[in-house]
Design a protein around this motif. Structure first.
Motif, mmCIF file in Angstrom:
data_model
loop_
_atom_site.group_PDB
_atom_site.id
_atom_site.type_symbol
_atom_site.label_atom_id
_atom_site.label_comp_id
_atom_site.label_asym_id
_atom_site.label_seq_id
_atom_site.Cartn_x
_atom_site.Cartn_y
_atom_site.Cartn_z
ATOM 1 N N THR A 56 28.704 -18.603 12.158
ATOM 2 C CA THR A 56 28.697 -17.353 12.743
ATOM 3 C C THR A 56 28.892 -16.062 11.627
ATOM 4 O O THR A 56 29.402 -16.782 11.155
ATOM 5 N N LYS A 57 28.452 -14.625 12.214
ATOM 6 C CA LYS A 57 29.024 -13.690 10.728
ATOM 7 C C LYS A 57 31.004 -14.271 10.327
ATOM 8 O O LYS A 57 30.998 -14.106 9.342
ATOM 9 N N GLU A 58 31.430 -13.631 11.831
ATOM 10 C CA GLU A 58 33.022 -13.847 11.449
ATOM 11 C C GLU A 58 33.428 -15.525 10.727
ATOM 12 O O GLU A 58 33.616 -15.171 9.358
ATOM 13 N N ASN A 59 32.695 -16.268 10.567
ATOM 14 C CA ASN A 59 33.085 -17.595 10.261
ATOM 15 C C ASN A 59 32.632 -17.676 9.129
ATOM 16 O O ASN A 59 33.167 -17.974 7.653
ATOM 17 N N ILE A 60 31.681 -17.354 8.623
ATOM 18 C CA ILE A 60 30.637 -17.600 7.254
ATOM 19 C C ILE A 60 31.604 -16.296 6.800
ATOM 20 O O ILE A 60 31.634 -16.223 4.996
ATOM 21 N N GLY A 61 32.028 -15.073 6.554
ATOM 22 C CA GLY A 61 33.001 -14.598 6.168
ATOM 23 C C GLY A 61 31.729 -13.131 5.667
ATOM 24 O O GLY A 61 32.390 -12.423 4.970
ATOM 25 N N THR A 62 30.892 -12.659 6.410
ATOM 26 C CA THR A 62 30.107 -11.366 6.856
ATOM 27 C C THR A 62 29.533 -10.810 7.166
ATOM 28 O O THR A 62 29.550 -11.272 8.545
ATOM 29 N N GLN A 63 29.995 -9.446 7.720
ATOM 30 C CA GLN A 63 28.908 -8.164 8.590
ATOM 31 C C GLN A 63 27.995 -7.910 8.326
ATOM 32 O O GLN A 63 27.474 -7.386 9.039
ATOM 33 N N ASN A 64 26.909 -8.691 7.181
ATOM 34 C CA ASN A 64 25.949 -7.959 7.030
ATOM 35 C C ASN A 64 24.657 -8.462 7.489
ATOM 36 O O ASN A 64 25.027 -10.661 6.854
ATOM 37 N N ASP A 65 23.840 -8.071 8.197
ATOM 38 C CA ASP A 65 22.941 -9.129 8.599
ATOM 39 C C ASP A 65 21.797 -9.815 7.879
ATOM 40 O O ASP A 65 21.512 -11.030 7.742
ATOM 41 N N LEU A 66 21.437 -9.119 6.114
ATOM 42 C CA LEU A 66 20.745 -9.916 5.602
ATOM 43 C C LEU A 66 21.539 -10.439 5.268
ATOM 44 O O LEU A 66 20.587 -12.110 5.177
ATOM 45 N N VAL A 67 22.693 -10.960 4.586
ATOM 46 C CA VAL A 67 23.380 -11.824 3.937
ATOM 47 C C VAL A 67 23.685 -13.000 4.831
ATOM 48 O O VAL A 67 23.168 -14.316 4.527
ATOM 49 N N PHE A 68 23.406 -13.014 6.609
ATOM 50 C CA PHE A 68 23.612 -13.744 7.458
ATOM 51 C C PHE A 68 22.601 -15.348 8.428
ATOM 52 O O PHE A 68 22.406 -15.924 7.636
#
Length: 821
Positions: free
Chosen positions: A232-244
């Motif tokens: 998830t975005k939270e677990n990966i540490g990014t709120q950026n859709d492109l990065v996620f």
């Protein structure tokens, strides 16, 4: 009649008379000798003045400088001619009838009291215009200008000098800012490396690399490639859709691999039971003696059963083989994962080891810059100061507050390293288990199962604590080449064609003499600034770092104004008087057409500033210096103008693709502003060469080039902008001629005076006679003369026979006279 008479009284009186006459005559003779000494000294002085009175008229007529051409038509100083002239002039003093012998009643008929003759004369020392580092020339030029009406030019120009001095201070502050940001950029460069190593994001100073499918290019191995949490975005540490979405497909969960392997292992056990049963059935059927079966149908049925049993056995064997291969693939995948990430972790730790001292030093440098900015607040304008203060706020992210462990609060690099140490230990513990191989032996299955259990137990501790980066504003980068290509394409034909409409009209005159005063005294050419056109023609986002700092350093080094020239006329003295002399007697590029004038060079003031041999080189060097000056000034304007500054920041975000690294963003912004300021400066020079004036420091509303126009910049647009420019009759505007004044102030007195003498020599040679050399121009000299004189009032025979008498003269005396203009 013949009587003896005593004559003692007569003799006595005769002796007394003789003594009286001797005293009188000796006194007269002594007075005559002393008078002769004075007259000879005066005659020598008058003769020296008379010789200097033969000053070279063309030199005075053209340049108001007195100087005796001591060569007298030769190519070097002729001391013999000077001595002869001195002797001749003194003869007219010592012998008043000289040259009047044929005239009745001439002085020859009268008594010559002294009868002085010149026995020898020597020229001990000669002072030319080149002596004392040109001070003799400077003093004459200044003396002339003292009595010449200076007009209002100097008075009006002094405030502009002061304004330029303030700009130099602003540029010094800006240079400190740039140096600080470049030191912070070293942190950003390493943070980019950490992003690649930890998150796998393939990113550089130009921004992220995007694949054809529109996603970010991901590295083959990275620390978070092992990801045991839900993606998830939270677990990966990014709120950026492109990065996620780009990163999500590259994450590998070892637990899932292990779970799948354990399932396959369970299937392997089950398949083994079925395989054994099928083996037993196949062997049983195969053991039946087919020769004893007589019934063809029964025999056929048996063969079919055997074939069917064989196929079933082969099927189970194939399943076992596939399961074993799958299990080995799974363990091999874990092994490759471990072996791939371990060196990445080691590299990341190395980067962090570099970052920890860099971050500590960055905090100190930011503190120093903040102090420097505060100290110079009153010396720069308010808008510029506020802009720098806003940028300082961005820098503060690198400063933070140091805790007891010595780490800073932007990124906890020590914490990152601790996490990486934990993960490295975990992978090293796992590594031996990932080297297990499974075979058809059940013992290997047991070992494999144990390895999976251990891996699963250990890998659950794999950590991502403090391994987060800010991708909140990361976007796909805007293609930056078109921004630079607009300016770079203009430079393909050379910078001179951009600044001058018709380069064919530029003078091709050159100095050819090797006996120029500046050459004889080894005066070097003035140092040219960095050729920013060369740098900008090759500039891109990664290649522009440090360029602005370099050109700014060149400007500040070049703008070493004489302190006297900034403190008012009373303390300037000869410095500014020479300045006015040069402006009064020499021409520049922007003055009237000089094609038909008899001059060695047309752009004389440019030569005095730069000292190059040709008009073209001097003009180019001066225009390059103006270009550098205008680029710096326009940079200050752009930074001071909130609208322009924000436009550049937005474009920088688009180019580099993110704002998570402030120093990188600021460096990119400065590169953009440098190109913008350069483009604006090209327009400025076109305006100046049209004879117009431009503000020393513009306001944002006075900028001629918009940021979006740089993408399609061309010559016609530049020319159009220059022609449409409306002058602002402000005190703080500068024309081309005033930039010449400014650059003259930067040059040393010695360089200016000798280059001026170069031009004087060359011009007089062209217009009058080619034997004229400044090195032979005498302003003063020292002469020593010996004079002889005979006696007139004590002309006794016994005196004439005295042993120390010399050369038929009774009296010999000397005079040494110093004569300087």
């Amino acid at each position: 009649m013949r009587k003896e008479k005593e004559g003692s009284i007569t003799v006595f009186l005769s002796l007394i008379l003789l003594l009286i006459l001797a005293v009188i005559m000796s006194t007269v003779e002594s007075a005559r000798v002393n008078g002769a000494k004075v007259q000879s000294e005066r005659a020598l002085r008058a003769a020296m003045d008379s010789v200097l009175g033969e000053y070279y008229l063309p030199l005075f007529k053209e340049y108001h400088i007195f100087g005796l051409d001591g060569s007298f038509g030769t190519d070097s100083l002729n001391m013999d001619s000077i001595s002869e002239k001195l002797t001749e002039y003194m003869d007219y003093t010592f012998h008043p009838g000289k040259g009047l012998e044929d005239l009745r009643g001439s002085p020859n008929e009268y008594f010559n009291l002294y009868g002085i003759d010149t026995t020898s004369i020597n020229i001990n020392r000669v002072n030319t215009l080149m002596d004392f580092d040109g001070e003799l020339f400077i003093n004459q030029a200044a003396s002339y200008m003292k009595y010449n009406e200076l007009g209002e030019g100097l008075e009006n120009f002094l405030p502009k000098i002061t304004g330029t001095k303030e700009s130099v201070k602003a540029q010094e502050v800006l240079e400190e800012k740039q140096k600080t940001e470049e030191s912070l950029f070293k942190i950003d460069e390493r943070v980019l490396s950490l992003m690649k190593l930890i998150d796998g994001i393939n990113i550089s100073e130009k921004g992220v690399k995007i694949n054809k499918d529109g996603k970010i290019e991901i590295q083959d191995n990275f620390v978070k490639e092992i990801f045991i949490l839900p993606a998830t975005k939270e677990n990966i540490g990014t709120q950026n859709d492109l990065v996620f979405h780009s990163l999500k497909g590259y994450l590998t969960d070892p637990i899932q691999i292990i779970d799948s392997a354990e399932s396959d292992l369970e299937s392997l056990y089950k398949n083994r039971d079925k395989k054994d049963s099928a083996e037993e059935n196949y062997q049983r059927l195969k053991s039946i003696d087919q020769s004893k079966i007589k019934n063809p149908k029964e025999l056929s049925a048996l063969k079919k059963s055997i074939s069917k049993a064989k196929k079933k056995l082969d099927q189970y064997k194939k399943i076992e083989k596939e399961l074993i291969q799958s299990l080995n693939d799974a363990i091999n995948e874990l092994n490759q994962l471990v072996n791939g990430i371990l060196p990445v972790i080691n590299s990341a730790k190395g980067v962090i080891d570099e970052l920890i001292p860099l971050q500590r030093d960055a905090g100190l440098k930011i503190q120093d810059y903040e102090k420097y900015l505060t100290e110079n607040k009153e010396l720069i304008n308010e808008e510029f100061y506020q802009s720098l203060l806003d940028d300082l706020t961005i820098m503060e992210r690198y400063k933070g507050s140091e805790d007891s462990n010595g780490s800073f609060d932007q990124y906890d690099f020590r914490g990152m390293k601790g996490t990486l140490n934990i993960d490295e230990t975990i992978l090293k513990q796992i590594k031996p288990y990932t080297e297990e191989k499974i075979t058809t032996s059940k013992e290997s299955w047991i070992d494999y199962s144990s390895a999976l259990t251990n891996i699963k137990s250990i890998i659950r501790n794999y950590s991502y604590d403090k391994l987060q980066f800010d991708y909140s504003t990361l976007v796909k980068p805007i293609e930056s080449d078109s921004f630079f290509s607009g300016v770079q394409s203009l430079l393909e034909d050379g910078i001179m064609s951009l600044m001058i409409d018709d380069t064919d009209k530029i003078s091709d005159k050159e100095l050819s003499s090797n006996e120029l005063p500046s050459t004889l005294l080894k005066i070097k050419q003035s140092e040219e600034p960095t050729d920013i056109t060369s740098s900008i023609s090759k500039m891109n986002l990664s290649g522009g770092v440090g360029l602005f700092s370099n050109i700014m350093g060149d400007f500040i080094k070049g703008a070493d104004f004489k302190e006297a020239a900034l403190n008012g006329v009373d303390s300037v003295g000869n410095f500014l008087l020479l300045q006015e002399y040069l402006l009064d007697h020499f021409s520049s590029f922007c003055e009237s057409d000089q094609a038909n004038e008899i001059k060695a060079l047309n752009y004389e003031l440019e030569y005095i500033i730069m000292g190059k041999s040709s008009d073209y080189e001097n003009l180019r060097a001066v225009l390059m210096r103006i270009l550098l000056t205008r680029t710096i000034m326009n940079m200050i304007t752009l930074l001071s103008d909130k609208k322009s500054n924000e436009e550049a920041r937005v474009l920088a975000i688009g180019f580099v693709g993110f704002t998570g690294l402030p120093a990188l963003m600021e460096i990119t912004k400065m590169i953009i502003l440098t190109v913008w300021a350069f483009a604006e400066s090209i327009v400025d020079i076109n305006i100046l060469l049209l004879g117009k004036s431009i503000p020393l420091l513009k306001k944002g509303s006075e900028l001629q080039i918009a940021l979006n126009e740089i993408f399609t910049l061309n010559k016609s647009l530049i020319r159009s902008k220059a022609k449409k420019f409306k002058e602002n009759q402000s005190l703080m505007t500068l024309s081309y001629q005033e930039y010449i004044k400014l650059f003259l102030l930067m040059e040393s007195q010695k360089n200016k005076s000798f280059r001026a003498m170069d031009l004087i020599q060359e011009n007089i040679q062209l217009k009058y006679e080619d034997t004229f050399y400044i090195k032979n121009c005498i302003l003063g000299f020292q002469a020593a003369a010996e004079f002889g004189m005979d006696s007139k009032f004590i002309n006794f025979p016994f005196i004439h026979k005295q042993p120390d008498k010399k050369d038929d003269y009774l009296y010999i005396f000397y005079s040494v006279i110093e004569n300087a203009y």
